[in-house]
Design a protein around this motif. Structure first.
Motif, mmCIF file in Angstrom:
data_model
loop_
_atom_site.group_PDB
_atom_site.id
_atom_site.type_symbol
_atom_site.label_atom_id
_atom_site.label_comp_id
_atom_site.label_asym_id
_atom_site.label_seq_id
_atom_site.Cartn_x
_atom_site.Cartn_y
_atom_site.Cartn_z
ATOM 1 N N LEU A 150 0.823 -1.213 0.000
ATOM 2 C CA LEU A 150 0.000 0.000 0.000
ATOM 3 C C LEU A 150 0.856 1.262 0.000
ATOM 4 O O LEU A 150 0.612 2.198 -0.775
ATOM 5 N N TRP A 309 -14.998 0.343 -7.843
ATOM 6 C CA TRP A 309 -15.325 0.491 -6.420
ATOM 7 C C TRP A 309 -15.421 -0.860 -5.733
ATOM 8 O O TRP A 309 -15.060 -1.007 -4.557
ATOM 9 N N THR A 312 -11.945 -1.879 -4.853
ATOM 10 C CA THR A 312 -11.495 -1.094 -3.700
ATOM 11 C C THR A 312 -12.047 -1.669 -2.401
ATOM 12 O O THR A 312 -11.349 -1.716 -1.379
ATOM 13 N N VAL A 313 -13.298 -2.086 -2.425
ATOM 14 C CA VAL A 313 -13.914 -2.702 -1.238
ATOM 15 C C VAL A 313 -13.161 -3.969 -0.838
ATOM 16 O O VAL A 313 -12.872 -4.194 0.348
ATOM 17 N N ASP A 315 -10.011 -4.718 -1.479
ATOM 18 C CA ASP A 315 -8.699 -4.313 -0.952
ATOM 19 C C ASP A 315 -8.821 -3.817 0.487
ATOM 20 O O ASP A 315 -7.991 -4.145 1.344
ATOM 21 N N LEU A 316 -9.836 -3.015 0.752
ATOM 22 C CA LEU A 316 -10.041 -2.484 2.100
ATOM 23 C C LEU A 316 -10.350 -3.597 3.086
ATOM 24 O O LEU A 316 -9.823 -3.618 4.211
ATOM 25 N N ARG A 318 -9.404 -6.655 2.887
ATOM 26 C CA ARG A 318 -8.186 -7.441 3.115
ATOM 27 C C ARG A 318 -7.321 -6.806 4.206
ATOM 28 O O ARG A 318 -6.782 -7.508 5.075
ATOM 29 N N THR A 319 -7.219 -5.488 4.193
ATOM 30 C CA THR A 319 -6.431 -4.791 5.206
ATOM 31 C C THR A 319 -7.089 -4.887 6.581
ATOM 32 O O THR A 319 -6.418 -5.131 7.593
ATOM 33 N N ILE A 320 -8.399 -4.704 6.637
ATOM 34 C CA ILE A 320 -9.125 -4.793 7.908
ATOM 35 C C ILE A 320 -9.008 -6.192 8.498
ATOM 36 O O ILE A 320 -8.804 -6.368 9.704
#
Length: 496
Positions: A150, A309, A312-313, A315-316, A318-320
């Motif tokens: 990131l 989008w 992006t969801v 990817d987000l 995965r980080t959470i």
């Protein structure tokens, strides 16, 4: 300073090393995009970009086999310090280089650093940390890797690729400082018979509690028994050195074969290899690389821009998930997380595949269902995979190998990582074209199912257990001696 803080300090060196690896993993996309957009000092062909992207794996394999030699000869701390050197040199070459050959050299250096680091990082954390913290510390590696990717992408969007390389080089530099201030692994010191140094290192990083004392003394006593066996074996071997050279060679080969037959070696090796296959074919690298293509097929969209989008969801999420996984590893048993996550991943992949087949057959016709259901299933898949299977890849590979074979076993298992990565990444586009994403998901589901069944049969529970206790469970013992396999086998061969 409390033991937890000291352990966190040591682990932060490994974590920063992993962040640096993540930066190296994400940097080629920055480099290629800026050179193609600006014209740059270098013109890259498709052949050039493929070489720059792929040479990491070649040197990664080389590093995998050098790493155990460094770990065994120089110790975990010095081997860890050495692994930061090619990483830093790689960034320096990127900063001063303006040719394709320089870029390839930089990537070779990063590949070497990756290969050196991969077998070492999990072992280092497992040996330095308490059993109750080990899973959470190992779980930070998944966060570190994602964070590095990131950060390199974010910096690359606002800085030139040379400045981005300068900023990324800070991670191995800081890691060098932390590693230099950290003590040597007490487990390695014990294995070398340096018991006084081991006690000092152990007390520094783990404290001086009663349980810690018992754990250390048990390890020292086991090693003392090993040294006695080894001493007697060496005396016998020296006595017959010149008369039985051929027999010694044959015995050595038998020793190697018997090592692979030992339960405490082959079971952890099989478990680690299966875990790495699950990690790769579950989508750890395929989804970040081909996620837009996958979502385009799953959501039945005409253009890649139609799934921006949604990507992006994912990817987000995965980080959470990487953050939440730390708390899961601290709270729940390893087997519970592994097989709950594994079953849900297989079911979600299968559900996506079945939905696509039914949609293609005209079973579903309503517009809202065609959008909501497949996206919901992809979210379920991401949560299932990233909450359990991704972080457990680091944890299990760091916990299962016994001290006597930790370097060898880790190298053997991680040597499967690069081939698995290459196979999964190279075959994915062909599978999507030939049998579709729905067919590919069924193939991945079947692969995961086989590996999970093998691990279900072989993997003991490892949460909050000492590495010594885990080793005994593979031997089929509830408690007792640490058998130093190599020395004992040699002694048995010579006696017979």
């Amino acid at each position: 300073m409390k033991p937890f803080i000291k352990q966190a300090f040591v682990v932060s060196g490994a974590a920063l090393n992993i962040v640096g690896h993540g930066c190296a993993h994400g940097f080629p996309a920055v480099l290629f995009a800026q050179l193609k957009a600006d014209g740059g000092p270098v013109t890259l062909t498709d052949h050039d970009t493929s070489w720059i992207a792929s040479v990491v794996g070649v040197m990664g394999i080389v590093g995998n086999f050098i790493s155990p030699i460094l770990m065994t000869k120089f110790g975990r701390q010095k081997a860890h310090l050495i692994s930061t050197v090619p990483a830093l040199l790689g960034w320096i070459v990127f900063v001063i280089g303006n040719t394709v050959s320089a870029f390839i050299l930089a990537r070779l250096l990063h590949g070497l650093a990756l290969g050196l680091r991969t077998p070492l990082a999990a072992i280092l954390v497992a040996e330095y940390t308490e059993p109750k913290y080990r899973g959470a510390f190992l779980g930070t590696f998944a966060i570190s890797l994602g964070l590095g990717i990131l950060l390199s992408h974010v910096w690359g969007a606002h800085l030139t690729w040379k400045i981005t390389a300068v900023v990324c080089s800070m991670f191995p530099l800081i890691a060098m400082t932390i590693i230099s201030l950290s003590p040597e692994s007490s487990s390695w010191l014990v294995s070398k018979g340096k018991f006084d140094e081991a006690r000092k290192a152990f007390v520094w990083v783990r404290g001086n509690g009663e349980a810690e004392k018992q754990e250390l003394e048990a390890l020292i006593k086991a090693q003392e028994r090993e040294q006695t066996l080894e001493h007697n074996t060496i005396k016998v071997i020296k006595k017959f050195r010149w008369k039985h050279i051929m027999r010694s060679i044959i015995n050595t080969l038998k020793t190697v074969l018997k090592i692979f037959k030992k339960k405490e070696f082959y079971k952890p090796s099989i478990i680690a290899i299966c875990m790495l296959i699950v990690f790769e074919f579950g989508g750890a690298h395929m989804v970040p690389a081909y996620g837009n293509l996958i979502l385009q097929a799953v959501l039945d969209k005409k253009d890649l821009s139609d799934v921006t989008w949604q990507f992006t969801v994912i990817d987000l999420l995965r980080t959470i998930c990487a953050l939440l996984a730390i708390f899961l590893l601290k709270t729940f048993r390893r087997r519970t997380i592994l097989f709950s996550s594994g079953v849900m991943t297989v079911l979600s992949l299968s559900a996506v595949s079945i939905f696509m087949y039914l949609r293609n057959a005209g079973v579903f016709a309503e517009g809202w269902m065609l959008d909501v259901v497949p996206m919901g299933l992809m979210i379920l898949y991401t949560l299932s995979f990233c909450l359990g299977l991704v972080p457990l890849n680091w944890v299990i590979c760091g916990e299962v190998f016994p001290l006597a074979y930790r370097s060898l076993g880790s190298t053997l298992s991680t040597s499967f990582l690069t081939p698995s990565f290459v196979v999964s990444m190279k075959t994915a586009p062909h599978l999507y074209t030939s049998i579709g994403v729905e067919g590919a998901f069924l193939v991945y589901s079947a692969t995961l199912t086989v590996c999970l069944l093998i691990m279900y049969a072989l993997l003991p529970e490892t949460k909050d257990r000492t590495l010594q206790d885990i080793e005994e469970s593979f031997k089929g013992k509830k408690s007792g001696d640490v058998e130093t396999q190599l020395s004992l086998i040699v002694k048995e061969n010579v006696t017979n």
